[in-house]
Write an enzyme that holds these catalytic residues in place. Structure first.
Site, PDB file in Angstrom:
ATOM      1  N   ASN A  27       0.831  -1.200   0.000  1.00 23.75           N
ATOM      2  CA  ASN A  27       0.000   0.000   0.000  1.00 23.75           C
ATOM      3  C   ASN A  27       0.870   1.257   0.000  1.00 23.75           C
ATOM      4  O   ASN A  27       1.659   1.457   0.941  1.00 23.75           O
ATOM      5  CB  ASN A  27      -0.902   0.012   1.240  1.00 23.75           C
ATOM      6  CG  ASN A  27      -1.699   1.305   1.344  1.00 23.75           C
ATOM      7  OD1 ASN A  27      -2.556   1.565   0.521  1.00 23.75           O
ATOM      8  ND2 ASN A  27      -1.373   2.126   2.333  1.00 23.75           N
ATOM      9  N   GLU A  28       0.751   2.033  -1.052  1.00 20.85           N
ATOM     10  CA  GLU A  28       1.277   3.410  -1.115  1.00 20.85           C
ATOM     11  C   GLU A  28       2.772   3.539  -0.917  1.00 20.85           C
ATOM     12  O   GLU A  28       3.263   4.627  -0.597  1.00 20.85           O
ATOM     13  CB  GLU A  28       0.526   4.319  -0.114  1.00 20.85           C
ATOM     14  CG  GLU A  28      -0.931   4.504  -0.491  1.00 20.85           C
ATOM     15  CD  GLU A  28      -1.669   5.558   0.323  1.00 20.85           C
ATOM     16  OE1 GLU A  28      -1.109   6.054   1.310  1.00 20.85           O
ATOM     17  OE2 GLU A  28      -2.828   5.864  -0.029  1.00 20.85           O
ATOM     18  N   MET A  29       3.526   2.469  -1.110  1.00 18.01           N
ATOM     19  CA  MET A  29       4.973   2.619  -0.922  1.00 18.01           C
ATOM     20  C   MET A  29       5.670   3.133  -2.177  1.00 18.01           C
ATOM     21  O   MET A  29       6.626   3.897  -2.097  1.00 18.01           O
ATOM     22  CB  MET A  29       5.575   1.308  -0.444  1.00 18.01           C
ATOM     23  CG  MET A  29       5.274   1.065   1.038  1.00 18.01           C
ATOM     24  SD  MET A  29       5.412  -0.643   1.571  1.00 18.01           S
ATOM     25  CE  MET A  29       7.047  -1.079   1.081  1.00 18.01           C
ATOM     26  N   HIS A  49      -5.011   6.602  -5.983  1.00 16.73           N
ATOM     27  CA  HIS A  49      -5.578   7.029  -4.706  1.00 16.73           C
ATOM     28  C   HIS A  49      -5.744   8.542  -4.801  1.00 16.73           C
ATOM     29  O   HIS A  49      -4.777   9.243  -5.086  1.00 16.73           O
ATOM     30  CB  HIS A  49      -4.645   6.702  -3.535  1.00 16.73           C
ATOM     31  CG  HIS A  49      -4.462   5.233  -3.298  1.00 16.73           C
ATOM     32  ND1 HIS A  49      -3.773   4.747  -2.208  1.00 16.73           N
ATOM     33  CD2 HIS A  49      -4.857   4.150  -3.994  1.00 16.73           C
ATOM     34  CE1 HIS A  49      -3.763   3.409  -2.248  1.00 16.73           C
ATOM     35  NE2 HIS A  49      -4.409   3.037  -3.334  1.00 16.73           N
TER      36      HIS A  49
END
Lengths: 289, 855
Positions: free
Chosen positions: B421-423, B489
């Site tokens: 997630n979101e790295m 996102h």
């Protein structure tokens, strides 16, 4: 990352990288004393803490008396680490029975948890107070309190005793456990908020590189390193046969030109506990009035 | 195989202290201490801080047990721990069996030589907080500011260290089952179920790896039981040298479909191992027959990101899933099903198991299979830099990945493996790359998520797509949150303080996160804050708001739309309807762009504790206004208005696989129901598409004087009656000339249901219904009711209730006349089902003073 509350309390900019390097265990034995003195005078160590119950505490205290410019704290000690090199309470043994083993010494480190579970907090406070008073009655003026060989995680009651004493005596107090840092900060007091390093956890075989790396990438805010300089003399090697050269390798790095150069190049501000002590004492005064 | 559960008879204590106390296994220290009354409830007030010491301490669990004689006679006996959280030293009868340091793995140790008749099993847990703090001091890694620093050093659910919606309460303990397993050397070691589809025919296969005592003949058997009970079996010799390949055709295969696209028939599969006529081992599965692909094809906007199930492109409608409790061992089967059912009832067909939590248990995926919920499964890495260049860490992760991929790969619901997630976004946009000391870790990130992990996934599960990160463009470090390809996102609405209308400028290929906070319902706030603290910025309320600027962001946006609320209960209500309105606005836009945008997963479905958050269902399972809105904006037939006053475009978006015929009625009217214009349009809604109905330019009807008094109403009608209604306005709600709508309510009981018909003399905006004294889910809530229309709302009658005792306070957004009178009307029960014998009149309050909300 939110800005460091401590930087603001101490009057530094948000992006300042503050570091306290404190030499623990001053007074433990001669090999430690010799290393601490040199690291304070020649190296990047700016602060030390005194183990009053230990055999070589007098030697350390004489040095501190001769060097009033050196800030130091009281290393509250109720654990004796080494099998054949022992120490015990300063308070009369009959008044602190829950602090001592059947031989009359402090408990070993591997008994730390059961010791804390049964220790009477009143006796603990009495012994801590005796150690602080020993320093004060020698005419010395400490900056802060920390502790020897205690994992205070889960022992908030013990930390609260220390916190109470620190506030009573107008001293700063080391904070390591996250909830203790929060507790100290909730009182409007400064605490290390950017990382606490115990040098016993750093691999001695790659230590210099690891320290250099940590210094280069030190975050903004106040960090603290608890280091343990010592010299691999026959005395120390006998006391601490499994020591794995932790103390000598600490010492080597702390007095190395490399350490000084990195601190300078990186603009790291080396602090001792005086700045913190001033805030702790001031907040206390405000409350009184 | 013989097994003996070891979940009974446990005690625990703080490490090395004297007294042992009873413990529950599976369980954890916090819940055990809570059961003993030793700590206050961490979810109340600011108790989170008061119990921080628990996870900072070390703990021990001990069980004394008698080993079954039959089990002890087995040639091999194992201790199997399905989940230890996390830093555990496991000892049997005083001998250390091993260490565990990954809560996502199963650990197994051979214990035959140590096992006696009477035994003591000791599991010592070291403090996770102490460990990560020490590691972090030696190697600082960027992470989440709301979390205890250092979490990425430990393979433990990241959010348990704190998140911007979750408390810092890392649990400690035996969080899954544990048991003894004994066998004679013959056992199943791996089963890989696969299905192949061609021209409507389906073939099911199982590659079965076994352990085999030297020279002993063994037989592997695959049995498939259709939903109607019909059974097929195939078997083959099995050997340790080579996996047995079993396969059989499924006659007249019944396909599994995502929710809303068809049924979810599930086949039972039993894979067993036999020595002669003796079954020595077996594994049971449920399988749905379907194909799932992630279709990415070049198109006029870039590259598509389209999930395709059984050849049908699916618009993914869903939300993001977080752990359902900070203390996961107290998540009951019922509660879990309540949440999954709440997703299905609001037309979700996808949940993203977000990478900051944990790989869920079997029961979660069982429910997703049953309810037709596709699972986007993140691996558990989130928003941080992980030490992926450390060989021991990597090896630990390898074992974790292999185990969990093998565990879940047969699931009908499994749609995607996603690296983290979101790295990737972090590396590109969050300043990590500006830190030269992290260079080696960026290289390690690239190697792991773009090479190593996909290779592991492809080896263990060649049938499920892999995606490197969410969001990602699938091109390393290139516009990971862009809108040409991959998922996105979008957080500029919320963190960026953009208005909801900004959603309409976004055209992601797949929107996997976006969201807006609301307070939880008042009944939930009551559980953690005393009435004296009922103020959004009180100390206690801010303990339950983990996003530092969250309250300001909520209020800021609120005042763009609504009037300043006068009291706390109004604020709570407005925060919820604001959230619902905002997310609705985005989803309707993206569903209208169905060819370009292939899915929306709003952040977030659920909560892990009572808190102000982006969830649509709160910690107690209460539906916030957003969840009701989801039932409308995720409906298979979506009527939507693209409002640009004085122009209103009306659209119908259909997820149906067939075309649909109906009618759209529209009107421009005053708030009190006087029509100014109107009409109806026949509609033929194309399948899997958006059909424009008409665009209405109403400039000729609007003046500077009347714009505050007008509403545009559109309704979708099937031959059987109205399906959906939408409203749009010329001014923000705060400026509407709303008056007391004088709602009347007619109630009846029908079987186990309460039924209320609401009607008003003027437009009632965002009507909120409650049932005094009970938590119920209504058929609809927080809806607009134009003048003269009737809204029929139902809800289940709580067990043991009569209709007579049901009181239904009702409130709506208002803009004028805050001191309007309270009306009470007595309505005679219509006793349709004959179940309710109490013929007394029932009183419905509408506009009870405390629930009249002013906006």
């Amino acid at each position: 990352m939110s800005p460091s509350l401590t930087n603001r309390l101490l009057g530094y900019p948000d992006d300042a990288r503050l570091l306290i390097i404190n030499a623990d265990d001053f007074g433990m034995c001669h090999a430690v004393n010799a290393a601490v003195m040199r690291a304070l005078q020649e190296g990047i160590v700016r602060s030390t803490t005194l183990m009053t119950p230990c055999p070589w505490a007098r030697h350390a205290m004489r040095f501190l008396a001769e060097h009033p410019e050196i800030p130091f704290g009281v290393h509250l000690t109720v654990i004796a680490d080494w099998e054949d090199y022992r120490w015990g309470p300063i308070a009369p043994r009959g008044m602190v029975p829950t602090l001592i083993n059947p031989q009359g010494d402090f408990y070993n480190f591997d008994q730390m948890q059961p010791f804390l579970a049964q220790a009477d907090l009143t006796q603990l406070e009495m012994e801590f107070r005796a150690q602080i008073e020993t320093v004060l009655s020698a005419g010395l003026r400490p900056t802060h309190l920390d502790w020897h060989c205690l994992r205070l995680q889960g022992w908030d009651n013990v930390y609260e005793v220390m916190l109470r004493l620190a506030r009573e005596y107008g001293l700063a107090l080391r904070a390591v456990v996250p909830s203790h840092i929060t507790r100290v900060q909730s009182l409007g007091l400064p605490a290390n908020d950017s990382g606490f390093l115990d040098s016993y956890l750093v691999d001695p075989t790659t230590k210099a590189a690891a320290y250099a790396d940590l210094l280069r990438h030190l975050p903004a805010g106040l960090s603290e390193w608890a280091v343990h300089p010592g010299l691999d003399t026959p005395e120390l090697l006998t006391i601490e046969p499994q020591g794995n050269h932790v103390r000598q390798t600490d010492f080597d790095f702390l007095i190395s030109p490399q350490a000084r150069e990195i601190v300078q190049a990186e603009g790291i501000i080396l602090l001792d506990y005086r700045a913190l002590r001033d805030v702790w004492a001031a907040v206390e005064v405000e409350r009184v009035h | 195989m013989k097994t003996q559960s070891l979940t009974g008879n446990w005690e625990f204590r703080q490490a090395d202290t004297a007294d042992w106390s009873p413990a529950t296994v599976p369980g954890g220290v916090h819940t055990d201490l809570l059961a003993l009354g030793c700590i206050p409830d961490p979810f109340v007030g600011d108790n989170e801080r008061r119990v921080a010491w628990v996870a900072e301490a070390d703990w021990e669990y001990r069980s004394r047990f008698t080993a079954d004689a039959e089990l002890r006679e087995q040639p091999r006996v194992w201790l199997v721990c399905d989940g230890l959280d996390t830093l555990a030293t496991v000892s049997l009868n005083g001998r250390v069996l091993g260490l565990a340091d990954n809560m996502f793995r199963r650990y197994r140790w051979e214990v035959k030589p140590l096992l006696a008749e009477d035994n003591e099993l000791l599991i010592a847990f070291a403090s996770p907080v102490q460990y990560v703090s020490e590691q972090q001091a030696q190697r600082p890694l960027p992470g989440v500011s709301q979390a205890i620093a250092g979490g990425p050093h430990l393979r433990k659910a990241p959010c348990q260290f704190g998140w911007d919606w979750g408390p810092q309460l890392p649990p400690v303990g035996i969080w899954k089952g544990l048991r003894l397993e004994g066998d004679d050397g013959a056992a199943l070691s791996d089963v890989h179920l696969r299905q192949s589809h061609a021209d409507g025919a389906v073939r099911l296969s199982a590659a079965v790896a076994v352990e085999q005592p030297a020279g002993e003949p063994l037989t592997a058997r695959l049995r498939v039981i259709a939903p109607d009970g019909e059974t097929w079996t195939v078997e083959a010799a099995a050997s340790a040298a080579q996996p047995a390949d079993l396969s059989l055709p499924i006659p007249q295969p019944q396909l599994w479909w995502p929710n809303g696209y068809g049924a979810q028939p599930l086949y039972r599969i039993v894979v067993s191992l036999w020595r002669g006529e003796v079954e020595v081992d077996r594994r049971d599965y449920q399988v749905g027959l379907r194909t799932v692909e992630l279709r990415q094809e070049a198109d006029q906007w870039g590259r598509s990101f389209q999930f395709v199930v059984n050849g049908v492109p699916i618009f993914a409608k869903g939300s993001n899933w977080i752990p359902a409790d900070s203390f996961p061992t107290r998540i009951s089967d019922d509660y879990l099903e309540t949440l999954i059912r709440a997703a299905a009832e609001t037309h979700h067909n996808m949940l993203r198991v977000w990478g900051g939590g944990f790989y869920e248990e079997e029961r979660f995926y069982d429910l997703c299979d049953r309810y037709g919920i596709l699972v986007w499964q993140d691996f558990i890495f989130s928003c941080s830099v992980y030490p992926l260049d450390e060989p021991t860490f990597l090896e630990n992760v390898r074992a974790e990945v292999e185990e969990n991929v093998r565990r879940l790969r047969h699931r009908a619901s499994l749609a995607l493996w996603c690296g983290n997630n979101e790295m990737e976004w972090g590396w590109v946009d969050w300043g990590w790359r500006a830190q030269p000391e992290l260079d080696a870790l960026k290289v390690a990130y690239d190697r792991f998520f773009h090479h190593t992990l996909p290779a592991w996934c492809a080896a263990a599960d060649p049938d499920t797509a892999y995606w490197p990160s969410s969001p990602s463009s699938d091109t390393p470090f290139a516009a990971p949150n862009g809108q040409q390809q991959g998922d996105a996102h979008y957080w500029d609405v919320w963190h960026g303080r953009q208005p909801f209308t900004a959603y309409r400028n976004q055209y992601p290929r797949f929107m996997s996160e976006f969201g807006f906070q609301a307070l939880p319902p008042l009944a939930t706030i009551r559980t953690y804050a005393d009435e004296a603290d009922w103020n959004m910025t009180s100390y206690v309320m801010e303990q339950h708001q983990k996003n530092a600027s969250g309250n300001s962001l909520m209020v800021g946006q609120m005042l763009d739309t609504f009037r300043l609320p006068q009291e706390f209960s109004s604020l709570v209500y407005l925060s919820m309807v604001l959230q619902a309105e905002g997310i609705r606005y985005g989803v309707e836009h993206w569903r209208r762009q169905r060819d370009r945008v292939a899915g929306t997963l709003y952040w977030q479905l659920n909560d892990c504790w009572p808190v102000a958050s982006w969830s649509s269902v709160d910690y107690f399972g209460r539906w916030k206004a957003l969840h009701y809105a989801a039932r409308r904006f995720y409906a298979p037939l979506l009527l939507s208005i693209e409002d640009a006053p004085p122009r209103f475009g009306v659209y119908v978006t259909s997820d149906r696989r067939d075309s649909w015929e109906g009618l759209v009625r529209w009107s421009l009217e005053t708030l009190d129901g006087t029509p100014l214009a109107g009409g109806e349009e026949p509609l033929r809604a194309a399948p899997l598409a958006t059909t424009p109905v008409n665009s209405f330019d109403l400039a000729g009807y609007v003046t500077g004087d009347n714009r505050r008094e007008l509403v545009f109403v559109a309704e979708l009608w099937s031959p059987d009656g109205p399906l959906a209604r939408q409203t749009a306005f010329f001014v923000p709600t705060k400026h509407l000339a709303l008056v007391d709508p004088q709602l009347t309510a007619t109630c009846s009981g029908d079987g186990g249901q309460l039924r209320v018909e609401l009607c008003g003399r003027s437009l009632a905006r965002l009507v909120e219904l409650e049932l005094d004294g009970a938590d119920v889910v209504f058929s609809d809530n927080y809806f607009d009711l134009p003048a003269g229309r009737v809204a029929t709302i139902t809800c289940p009658l709580p067990a043991g209730w009569s209709v007579a005792q049901a009181r239904m306070p009702c409130a709506c957004a208002r803009s004028t006349n805050p001191s309007s009178r309270i009306e009470r009307r007595e309505l005679i029960e219509k006793n349709g089902g004959g179940r309710f014998h109490d013929k007394r009149s029932i009183i419905f309050l509408h506009g009870r003073e405390t629930n009249v909300f002013c906006s």
